[in-house]
Design a protein around this motif. Sequence first.
Motif, short mmCIF file in Angstrom:
data_model
loop_
_atom_site.label_atom_id
_atom_site.label_comp_id
_atom_site.label_asym_id
_atom_site.label_seq_id
_atom_site.Cartn_x
_atom_site.Cartn_y
_atom_site.Cartn_z
N LYS A 27 40.68 37.29 36.96
CA LYS A 27 39.76 38.42 37.68
C LYS A 27 40.68 39.65 37.97
O LYS A 27 41.48 39.42 38.56
N CYS A 28 40.47 40.77 37.39
CA CYS A 28 41.02 41.97 37.89
C CYS A 28 40.43 43.31 37.68
O CYS A 28 39.19 43.19 36.79
N ILE A 29 40.85 44.34 37.96
CA ILE A 29 40.11 45.82 37.69
C ILE A 29 41.09 46.40 37.02
O ILE A 29 42.42 46.49 37.35
N ILE A 30 41.01 46.94 35.75
CA ILE A 30 41.78 47.95 35.01
C ILE A 30 41.40 49.20 35.22
O ILE A 30 40.01 49.51 35.02
N LEU A 31 42.16 50.30 35.38
CA LEU A 31 42.08 51.56 35.62
C LEU A 31 42.30 52.14 34.33
O LEU A 31 43.53 52.27 33.87
N ALA A 55 37.40 43.23 28.24
CA ALA A 55 37.08 44.13 29.26
C ALA A 55 35.60 44.37 29.37
O ALA A 55 35.00 44.33 28.54
N PHE A 56 35.14 44.04 30.75
CA PHE A 56 33.75 44.38 31.32
C PHE A 56 33.65 45.57 31.72
O PHE A 56 34.75 46.27 32.15
N VAL A 57 32.50 46.36 31.61
CA VAL A 57 32.49 47.59 32.10
C VAL A 57 31.03 48.00 32.59
O VAL A 57 30.18 47.15 32.44
N MET A 58 30.96 48.77 33.71
CA MET A 58 29.73 49.13 34.25
C MET A 58 28.84 49.95 33.44
O MET A 58 29.51 51.05 33.08
N VAL A 59 27.61 49.72 33.35
CA VAL A 59 26.80 50.40 32.47
C VAL A 59 25.40 50.81 33.15
O VAL A 59 24.92 49.75 33.59
N LYS A 98 30.39 35.81 40.27
CA LYS A 98 29.44 34.93 39.59
C LYS A 98 30.30 34.49 38.09
O LYS A 98 30.06 33.27 37.63
N ALA A 99 31.33 35.23 37.81
CA ALA A 99 32.12 34.96 36.47
C ALA A 99 33.18 34.17 36.79
O ALA A 99 33.76 34.35 37.83
N ASP A 100 33.57 33.33 35.93
CA ASP A 100 35.08 32.62 36.06
C ASP A 100 36.10 33.54 35.46
O ASP A 100 37.22 33.43 35.87
N TYR A 101 35.82 34.65 34.43
CA TYR A 101 36.93 35.55 34.02
C TYR A 101 36.12 37.00 34.02
O TYR A 101 35.00 37.10 33.54
N MET A 102 36.73 37.85 34.43
CA MET A 102 36.29 39.19 34.28
C MET A 102 37.35 40.26 34.48
O MET A 102 38.09 40.23 35.69
N HIS A 103 37.61 41.07 33.38
CA HIS A 103 38.60 42.17 33.58
C HIS A 103 37.70 43.35 33.51
O HIS A 103 37.04 43.75 32.38
#
Length: 114
Positions: A27-31, A55-59, A98-103
């Motif tokens: 889990k991390c945040i990519i800028l 990678a996940f993104v807010m939509v 909730k996620a096991d993996y989220m970038h």
Amino acid sequence: MWRKFCGWLLKRMGWTVDNDTIIPEDKCIILGVPHTSAWDFIVSYLYYYSVGGKAFVMVKKEFFWGPLGPIVRWMGGIPVDRSKGATVAKQVIDAMNKADYMHLAIAPEGTRKR
């Protein structure tokens, strides 16, 4: 298959990959900076998938209707209700918990308008 297609398309667009590794943490945040155009998302998406990441993104939640919803989710979209103001951060925190993996990839400017 998708990974190779993303790499091929990225090359066809004239881009080269200098670093072919993904972030090792689950889990991390990519800028993504600077956020200068709508193409930033496309190029970044193709790059991260081509090196083996997702990678996940807010939509905004309005994009998750009908047949578009499953496609946006498959591409890593996380629906957020922007009408709730400061709770957007809480919505993202809940999704990460909730996620096991989220970038999570974000563009800090948030918009290209002044």
